[in-house]
Design an enzyme around this catalytic site. Sequence first.
Site, PDB file in Angstrom:
ATOM      1  CB  SER A 114      48.851  67.046   0.402  1.00 10.20           C
ATOM      2  OG  SER A 114      49.386  68.907   0.177  1.00 10.20           O
ATOM      3  N   PRO A 115      45.135  68.841   2.278  1.00 13.96           N
ATOM      4  CG  PRO A 115      44.538  68.985   4.007  1.00 13.96           C
ATOM      5  CD  PRO A 115      46.087  68.608   3.976  1.00 13.96           C
ATOM      6  CG  LEU A 116      44.950  74.036   2.447  1.00 14.56           C
ATOM      7  CD1 LEU A 116      45.903  75.380   3.026  1.00 14.56           C
ATOM      8  CD2 LEU A 116      43.495  74.368   1.880  1.00 14.56           C
ATOM      9  N   GLY A 117      46.454  71.141  -1.136  1.00 15.47           N
ATOM     10  CA  GLY A 117      46.775  71.064  -2.627  1.00 15.47           C
ATOM     11  C   GLY A 117      48.491  71.642  -3.260  1.00 15.47           C
ATOM     12  CG  HIS A 170      54.398  56.290   5.332  1.00 11.92           C
ATOM     13  ND1 HIS A 170      55.036  57.499   6.183  1.00 11.92           N
ATOM     14  CD2 HIS A 170      53.380  57.381   4.820  1.00 11.92           C
ATOM     15  CE1 HIS A 170      55.561  59.015   5.526  1.00 11.92           C
ATOM     16  NE2 HIS A 170      53.999  58.627   5.320  1.00 11.92           N
ATOM     17  CE1 TYR A 190      55.669  62.391   6.436  1.00 18.22           C
ATOM     18  CE2 TYR A 190      54.521  63.874   8.738  1.00 18.22           C
ATOM     19  CZ  TYR A 190      54.347  62.918   6.882  1.00 18.22           C
ATOM     20  OH  TYR A 190      52.811  62.374   6.497  1.00 18.22           O
TER      21      TYR A 190
END
Length: 293
Positions: free
Chosen positions: A216-219, A136, A58
């Site tokens: 990315s749980p909110l897409g 990863h 990152y």
Amino acid sequence: MRTRNIGNDTVGRHAVGAVGLGLMTFDQTGSQPRRQLLDTVSAALEAGVTLFDTADAYGPGEELGAAAQGENERLIAGLLDELGVRDRVLLATKAGHVRTEGGGWDTDSSAAHLRKAVDDSLGRLGVEQIALWQHHRPDPDVPYEEVLGTLKEVHASGKVAMVGLSNADPGQIRRAHAVLGDALVSVQNQFSPAFRTSRPEIDVCAELGLAFLPWSPLGGLTKAKDLAERHPGFSEVADELGVSPQQVALAWELAQSPVVIPIPGAKRPSSITDSAAAAELTLSDDQLARLDG
């Protein structure tokens, strides 16, 4: 905040906030002054967020190219030290992705690279042992069994307390569990209202006693307007409850299984405070059925 567990009796069982913090977008370029990032970390801890997730790949790649490797780890370590809060955080990182010139990504899961990667992460994070070290992404050039052997070797060295996988399918999770045993504690895959195909991986994690960490749980839908347009059910339930659609999305994910610990990204205190509140939000059976449809 309500807590959920990572780990087991063999490697240590850690209660962490039911909502974590994904750090991929943390950097000090553009509109993210250091004070804002410090305030975001402080707000996360104040809200009960204790699982912080980074990776050695990152960093602001377009600006730094391959030199982005490790920049996020250095930044996070510095922020935690400046605030004096290291002992309040379970800090997870990853290896197996590498940055290329121009801001690109590649994979390298060779034994030599992973061995060096864990040493480099130890140095950048300023720790003697990494709490949770995650592979990863599968590497098409390295057999998965070979990767698992290296992960087992690194764990046996004592340099990492717990091992996790990322972007692994059910078969890979089972193979890893057979090789790593209790050293394997988590799987981090994409899962959100817009991306639900990791449901089988959640089921395998529940069966094996592994934490499932949706990335990315909110897409990618960080704005309420976007979530409302693309997934109106979440907006409707949010209006009923008087909360944000993002909170509803995270609460829906938490309701999928007790092993789920979403790690939404946030760069502002208000964002992580709102996300953290999802841990206390209870959805009715009717609401869940509508969101599942």
